[in-house]
Write a protein that holds these residues in place. Structure first.
Motif, mmCIF file in Angstrom:
data_model
loop_
_atom_site.group_PDB
_atom_site.id
_atom_site.type_symbol
_atom_site.label_atom_id
_atom_site.label_comp_id
_atom_site.label_asym_id
_atom_site.label_seq_id
_atom_site.Cartn_x
_atom_site.Cartn_y
_atom_site.Cartn_z
ATOM 1 N N LEU A 18 0.824 -1.198 0.000
ATOM 2 C CA LEU A 18 0.000 0.000 0.000
ATOM 3 C C LEU A 18 0.864 1.255 0.000
ATOM 4 N N VAL A 19 1.861 1.263 0.858
ATOM 5 C CA VAL A 19 2.728 2.442 0.945
ATOM 6 C C VAL A 19 3.481 2.646 -0.362
ATOM 7 N N THR A 20 4.005 1.545 -0.929
ATOM 8 C CA THR A 20 4.721 1.644 -2.192
ATOM 9 C C THR A 20 3.817 2.173 -3.293
ATOM 10 N N ALA A 21 2.590 1.623 -3.356
ATOM 11 C CA ALA A 21 1.659 2.069 -4.389
ATOM 12 C C ALA A 21 1.263 3.518 -4.186
ATOM 13 N N SER A 22 1.170 3.953 -2.922
ATOM 14 C CA SER A 22 0.776 5.332 -2.655
ATOM 15 C C SER A 22 1.779 6.319 -3.219
ATOM 16 N N VAL A 23 3.049 5.919 -3.245
ATOM 17 C CA VAL A 23 4.067 6.768 -3.839
ATOM 18 C C VAL A 23 3.919 6.768 -5.354
ATOM 19 N N ALA A 24 3.508 5.616 -5.898
ATOM 20 C CA ALA A 24 3.406 5.498 -7.346
ATOM 21 C C ALA A 24 2.195 6.206 -7.910
ATOM 22 N N VAL A 25 1.109 6.330 -7.114
ATOM 23 C CA VAL A 25 -0.136 6.870 -7.640
ATOM 24 C C VAL A 25 0.030 8.240 -8.281
ATOM 25 N N THR A 171 -7.111 3.474 -4.007
ATOM 26 C CA THR A 171 -7.566 4.825 -3.709
ATOM 27 C C THR A 171 -9.011 4.997 -4.171
ATOM 28 N N SER A 172 -9.632 6.070 -3.775
ATOM 29 C CA SER A 172 -11.058 6.271 -4.067
ATOM 30 C C SER A 172 -11.311 7.048 -5.352
ATOM 31 N N GLY A 173 -10.268 7.331 -6.136
ATOM 32 C CA GLY A 173 -10.452 8.172 -7.307
ATOM 33 C C GLY A 173 -11.499 7.669 -8.280
ATOM 34 N N ARG A 174 -11.433 6.387 -8.639
ATOM 35 C CA ARG A 174 -12.425 5.832 -9.579
ATOM 36 C C ARG A 174 -13.824 5.836 -8.957
ATOM 37 N N LEU A 264 -1.485 10.534 2.916
ATOM 38 C CA LEU A 264 -0.152 10.905 2.461
ATOM 39 C C LEU A 264 -0.219 12.235 1.707
ATOM 40 N N PRO A 265 0.923 12.845 1.395
ATOM 41 C CA PRO A 265 0.913 14.195 0.823
ATOM 42 C C PRO A 265 0.039 14.372 -0.416
ATOM 43 N N PHE A 266 0.012 13.382 -1.308
ATOM 44 C CA PHE A 266 -0.720 13.565 -2.550
ATOM 45 C C PHE A 266 -1.965 12.702 -2.674
ATOM 46 N N VAL A 267 -2.160 11.773 -1.746
ATOM 47 C CA VAL A 267 -3.232 10.809 -1.921
ATOM 48 C C VAL A 267 -3.527 10.115 -0.595
#
Length: 325
Positions: A18-25, A171-174, A264-267
Motif C-alpha cells: 500500500l505504501v509503495t503504491a501510494s508513492v506510485a499513484v 484509492t477512491s479516485g475511480r 499521504l501528501p498527494f493521496v
C-alpha cells in the motif's frame, strides 16, 4: 485458512505494498493499450419517463449501438471484443444503456423491469469491462433465478473500474468519479418504479463506489460483500437511510487486505474500517466459505442470503443466517 503468524506476515507485506503504491499513484503514467473505438451512444429519453413500450424501444436502440460497436471492433482488429459484443447484441438481451468507449459502460436488465416490485442493482468491482462482462452477467442471472417472481436485476457497469493490481484499486479516485452516475441512475430508476423495493449490491471495489454515492441513493438496502473497506469509518458516516449489510466469505482473500487508511501528501491510500467488523455498524449476513468471486454463485449460502435481503425477507429476523460471515 492462514495461521495467525502467516496472516501477520501477509498483512505487513500488503501494508508495505500500500505504501509503495501510494508513492506510485501521483506519478504513475504507464502506457495503456490503445482503446478499442466505439460509436458515440444515441441520445435516449430519460429512463424515469419510460413506459413499457418506451423500454422496448430503448432496448432496441442500445442493441443497434452494440452492433455498431461490434463492427468498429472488427475494423480495429480486436476479435475478442467483437465476439463479446456479438453475444451482447442477442435478441433476448435488454440494455438500458450502452457505451462501448473506454472499456465500456452498460446497464443490462434481467427480468421484466416494467412489472418488477423488487429490484437489485449490481455494482461490480475491479477488472470489470466489456471484455470480462460475462462474469457480471452470470452473477445477475444467478440472482434473478434465485429471486424469481416479480423481480429484476440490473447489472450496472457505469464506471471505469480499476485493475486489481494497480494503484487505482487502492484509492477512491475511480469511486469518486463513479458515484454521481450511480446516484443519477438509481434516482431515475426510483422515479420509473416508485413502488418497487430497490437494493444496491456492491462487490469488492464497488463497495467504495456505493459508499461514495450512499447519501444520494433512495434504496431499501445497501449490501457490501467482498469489500476492502469503503473509505468511511462507519455506517453513520455513509449518511444513508438504507439498511447497510455486509458479508465476507470464509475463503475470500480480501480478508487479508489491511483495513487502514493512510493520509499521504498527494493521496489517501486504503479504505479503513472493515465493513464486517462490529465498529462499522452494518448488519452482518452469513456468506459461507466461498472465495472472492463466489458471492452470487448458484447454490451458495451467500446468494441465498443476498436474495433474502433484496426480497425484504430478512428485515424482521435480523441478519439472515446469523451475524457472522
Amino acid at each position: 485458512m492462514a495461521s495467525p503468524p502467516r496472516r501477520s506476515r501477509l498483512r505487513r507485506t500488503l501494508l508495505a505494498a500500500l505504501v509503495t503504491a501510494s508513492v506510485a499513484v501521483p506519478v504513475s503514467g504507464a502506457a495503456r493499450p490503445a482503446a478499442v473505438p466505439a460509436p458515440v451512444p444515441a441520445v435516449l429519453a430519460p429512463l424515469r419517463a419510460a413506459t413499457p413500450a418506451a423500454l422496448a424501444e430503448r432496448y432496441t436502440a442500445n442493441r443497434d449501438g452494440i452492433r455498431a460497436a461490434e463492427r468498429m471492433a472488427v475494423g480495429h482488429g480486436d476479435q475478442k471484443r467483437a465476439a463479446e459484443l456479438r453475444v451482447m447484441a442477442g435478441p433476448a438481451r435488454h440494455f438500458l444503456s450502452f457505451d462501448g468507449r473506454d472499456g465500456g459502460r452498460t446497464a443490462e436488465v434481467f427480468g421484466d423491469l416494467s412489472r418488477a416490485d423488487r429490484i437489485a442493482v449490481l455494482v461490480p468491482g475491479a477488472d470489470t469491462s466489456l471484455d470480462s462482462y460475462r462474469r457480471l452477467r452470470n452473477d445477475a442471472v444467478a440472482l434473478r433465478r434465485e429471486l424469481g417472481g416479480r423481480s429484476a436485476v440490473i447489472a450496472w457497469l457505469g464506471y471505469e473500474t480499476p485493475a486489481t493490481l494497480s494503484p487505482e484499486a487502492l484509492t477512491s479516485g475511480r469511486a469518486d468519479a463513479a458515484a454521481p452516475g450511480l446516484r443519477t441512475f438509481v434516482r431515475e430508476l426510483s422515479e420509473l418504479k416508485p413502488a418497487a423495493r430497490t437494493s444496491v449490491l456492491c462487490h469488492s471495489y464497488g463497495s467504495v463506489v456505493c459508499a461514495r454515492a450512499a447519501s444520494g441513493l433512495k434504496v431499501a438496502d445497501i449490501v457490501l460483500y467482498g469489500s476492502p473497506g469503503t473509505g468511511v469509518d462507519s455506517v453513520a458516516a455513509m449518511h444513508t437511510g438504507a439498511t447497510v449489510w455486509a458479508g465476507r466469505g470464509g475463503n475470500d482473500w480480501i480478508a487479508d487486505v489491511p483495513h487502514v487508511k493512510l493520509h499521504l501528501p498527494f493521496v489517501t491510500v486504503g479504505f479503513g474500517t472493515d465493513p464486517v467488523s462490529p465498529e462499522f455498524g452494518a448488519k452482518v449476513f452469513a456468506a459461507g466459505n466461498g472465495g472472492h468471486s463466489d458471492y452470487l454463485k448458484p447454490g451458495s449460502l451467500s446468494l441465498k442470503n443476498i436474495a433474502r435481503i433484496v426480497a425484504g425477507e430478512a428485515e424482521s429476523e435480523g441478519a439472515p443466517g446469523g451475524r457472522h460471515a
